[in-house]
Design an enzyme around this catalytic site. Structure first.
Site, PDB file in Angstrom:
ATOM      1  N   HIS A 192       0.841  -1.199   0.000  1.00  0.00           N
ATOM      2  CA  HIS A 192       0.000   0.000   0.000  1.00  0.00           C
ATOM      3  C   HIS A 192       0.872   1.243   0.000  1.00  0.00           C
ATOM      4  CE1 HIS A 192       0.637  -1.485   4.111  1.00  0.00           C
ATOM      5  NE2 HIS A 192       0.745  -0.209   4.453  1.00  0.00           N
ATOM      6  N   HIS A 194       1.026   5.058   1.072  1.00  0.00           N
ATOM      7  CA  HIS A 194       0.401   6.059   1.946  1.00  0.00           C
ATOM      8  C   HIS A 194       0.431   7.429   1.263  1.00  0.00           C
ATOM      9  CE1 HIS A 194       0.532   3.780   5.878  1.00  0.00           C
ATOM     10  NE2 HIS A 194       1.475   3.127   5.245  1.00  0.00           N
TER      11      HIS A 194
HETATM   12  P1  AMP Z   1       1.832   0.056   7.339  1.00  0.00           P
HETATM   13  O1  AMP Z   1       2.412   0.294   8.688  1.00  0.00           O
HETATM   14  O2  AMP Z   1       2.609   0.749   6.236  1.00  0.00           O
HETATM   15  O3  AMP Z   1       1.627  -1.422   7.041  1.00  0.00           O
HETATM   16  O4  AMP Z   1       0.418   0.775   7.339  1.00  0.00           O
HETATM   17  C1  AMP Z   1      -0.791   0.123   7.502  1.00  0.00           C
HETATM   18  C2  AMP Z   1      -1.843   1.208   7.557  1.00  0.00           C
HETATM   19  O5  AMP Z   1      -3.110   0.602   7.378  1.00  0.00           O
HETATM   20  C3  AMP Z   1      -1.871   1.965   8.879  1.00  0.00           C
HETATM   21  O6  AMP Z   1      -1.687   3.362   8.630  1.00  0.00           O
HETATM   22  C4  AMP Z   1      -3.256   1.653   9.435  1.00  0.00           C
HETATM   23  O7  AMP Z   1      -3.827   2.739  10.118  1.00  0.00           O
HETATM   24  C5  AMP Z   1      -4.029   1.299   8.177  1.00  0.00           C
HETATM   25  N1  AMP Z   1      -5.166   0.406   8.367  1.00  0.00           N
HETATM   26  C6  AMP Z   1      -5.167  -0.791   9.006  1.00  0.00           C
HETATM   27  N2  AMP Z   1      -6.395  -1.347   8.950  1.00  0.00           N
HETATM   28  C7  AMP Z   1      -7.182  -0.489   8.261  1.00  0.00           C
HETATM   29  C8  AMP Z   1      -8.559  -0.495   7.873  1.00  0.00           C
HETATM   30  N3  AMP Z   1      -9.376  -1.506   8.174  1.00  0.00           N
HETATM   31  N4  AMP Z   1      -9.026   0.559   7.167  1.00  0.00           N
HETATM   32  C9  AMP Z   1      -8.220   1.592   6.850  1.00  0.00           C
HETATM   33  N5  AMP Z   1      -6.907   1.653   7.178  1.00  0.00           N
HETATM   34  C10 AMP Z   1      -6.402   0.635   7.894  1.00  0.00           C
END
Ligand code: AMP
Ligand code: ZN
Length: 141
Positions: A99, A101
């Site tokens: 993903h 950001h």
């Molecule tokens: P990372 O640390 O780069 O893997 O980021 C994962 C991101 O996904 C974090 O910023 C979380 O807040 C976000 N996240 C996790 N679960 C969800 C969800 N169900 N809906 C939206 N964002 C999410």
């Protein structure tokens, strides 16, 4: 991927506030934002990391992410944005569906990346080139 939360969002099995969707990518609001408007852009197919994402998909991710960044700037009174991708647990990746950001940024948002600057032993004169040579030896584009 059965138990991937982002695959579940794509399939509609988990809720998300969507910003954009097409055949290749989905963009939605991050549930736990760095700043309000923080969004995520993901490939529709499951890829754990960035390296297996086909170029047309990663290109679309980048395009959608920059457009969301600009829209957030214009509508939420931000000054800029960061695009950030963590590839691997050691890099801070928590959700193992790749993903990108989009983090809207303001001059006075009081958020600072925990960035550091290490120094090359010889101010980079030879050591930096040696390291570049190693990278180049495996760089195939
Ligand atoms: P990372 O640390 O780069 O893997 O980021 C994962 C991101 O996904 C974090 O910023 C979380 O807040 C976000 N996240 C996790 N679960 C969800 C969800 N169900 N809906 C939206 N964002 C999410
Ligand atoms: Zn997935």
């Amino acid at each position: 991927m059965e138990d991937c939360i982002f695959c579940k969002i794509i399939k509609g099995e988990l809720p998300a506030v969507k910003l954009y969707e097409d055949d290749l990518v989905l963009a939605f609001m991050d549930i736990s934002p760095i700043n309000y408007g923080h969004a995520l852009v993901i490939p529709k197919d499951h890829h754990t990391g960035a390296t297996s994402i086909p170029e047309d998909v990663s290109g679309r991710m980048f395009k959608v992410a920059t457009k969301i960044g600009v829209a957030a700037k214009r509508t939420l009174d931000y000054d800029g944005f960061n695009l950030h991708l963590s590839d691997g647990t050691c890099a801070g990746q928590v959700v193992m569906h790749a993903h990108l950001h989009v983090v809207p940024r303001g001059v006075e948002d009081n958020f600072h990346w925990n960035w550091r600057h290490v120094e090359y032993s010889d101010n980079g004169e030879e050591s930096m080139c040696e390291i570049a040579e190693k990278i180049l030896s495996k760089l195939k584009i």
